[in-house]
Design an enzyme around this catalytic site. Structure first.
Site, PDB file in Angstrom:
ATOM      1  N   ASP A  34      -6.457   7.167   8.563  1.00 62.56           N
ATOM      2  CA  ASP A  34      -6.514   5.842   9.182  1.00 62.56           C
ATOM      3  C   ASP A  34      -5.437   5.640  10.243  1.00 62.56           C
ATOM      4  OD1 ASP A  34      -4.155   5.391   7.781  1.00 62.56           O
ATOM      5  OD2 ASP A  34      -5.008   3.909   6.412  1.00 62.56           O
ATOM      6  N   HIS A  82      -1.401   4.635   7.376  1.00 63.49           N
ATOM      7  CA  HIS A  82      -0.715   5.015   6.147  1.00 63.49           C
ATOM      8  C   HIS A  82      -0.299   6.487   6.199  1.00 63.49           C
ATOM      9  CE1 HIS A  82      -3.092   1.462   4.850  1.00 63.49           C
ATOM     10  NE2 HIS A  82      -1.999   1.208   4.176  1.00 63.49           N
ATOM     11  N   SER A 100       0.814  -1.221   0.000  1.00 64.33           N
ATOM     12  CA  SER A 100       0.000   0.000   0.000  1.00 64.33           C
ATOM     13  C   SER A 100       0.847   1.270   0.000  1.00 64.33           C
ATOM     14  CB  SER A 100      -0.941   0.009   1.208  1.00 64.33           C
ATOM     15  OG  SER A 100      -0.217  -0.154   2.417  1.00 64.33           O
TER      16      SER A 100
END
Length: 202
Positions: free
Chosen positions: A173, A176, A13
């Site tokens: 979040d 990240h 990610s």
């Protein structure tokens, strides 16, 4: 410089850009801009997948190779840590991915596992343990990358300290990076990527 530099980004990610609000904020696009500023004509391809682990690199390499790869950036390790993948297994899978890219003529830069001990979701009592596990995993990755002929993009503890002390570097979040966080990571990776591009014929 007339030749097109085929720059491919593989990994998880962080390589994909989760937490960014536009493609231009991702590592691949930021680093492609750095390379263009150096005079390279860059063809950027992103094969990274959110949630990917080292076991997924083989498929990403297979997807990247048919179009040609001159320079590859691999960002991997966070999901291996959260899924408790043993360091020896993750390192072997990373070694194989780097080896296959090198055999295809690519220069390969690898950003190893981050320090997950800085993430706010980790209870304070476990942060030191998680940081040690992250360091051990990254060290195994680094050894494997060097053996395979790749370059390890060591970012140093200063970057992790900045993330630890500045919540604005994380996205909503709290795991990240935010766009500002991605900019700092790209700055840390840029010297390694630039050197690899300049020496890609080696």
């Amino acid at each position: 410089m007339t030749n097109i530099l085929r720059f491919r980004v593989l990994g998880d990610s962080l390589a994909f850009g989760v937490g960014c609000t536009s493609a231009e904020q991702t590592l691949g696009h930021r680093l492609a801009d750095v390379l263009r500023a150096d005079g390279h004509r860059v063809d950027l391809g992103v094969h990274a997948v959110s949630g990917a682990r080292s076991i997924d690199l083989a498929e990403q390499v297979r997807e990247a190779l048919p179009g040609g790869v001159d320079l590859a950036l691999l960002v991997i390790g966070a999901n291996d840590l959260t899924s408790f993948t043993p360091p020896a297994i993750g390192a072997r899978l990373l070694h194989d991915a780097v080896t296959n890219l090198r055999r295809a003529g690519a220069r390969v830069v690898v950003a190893t596992a981050p320090d997950l001990g800085i993430v706010s979701h980790v209870p304070p009592a476990y942060r030191e343990l998680v940081s040690r596990a992250s360091e051990m995993y990254a060290r195994a990755q680094a050894d494997a990358v060097r053996i395979a002929g790749g370059t390890v993009a060591t970012v140093g503890p200063e970057l992790f300290t900045r993330f630890k002390t500045d919540p604005a570097l994380f996205s909503g979040d709290r795991f990240h990076p935010s766009p500002t966080g991605y900019a700092l990571i790209a700055d840390a990776l840029a010297p390694h990527v630039r050197d690899a591009a300049a020496n890609r014929a080696a």
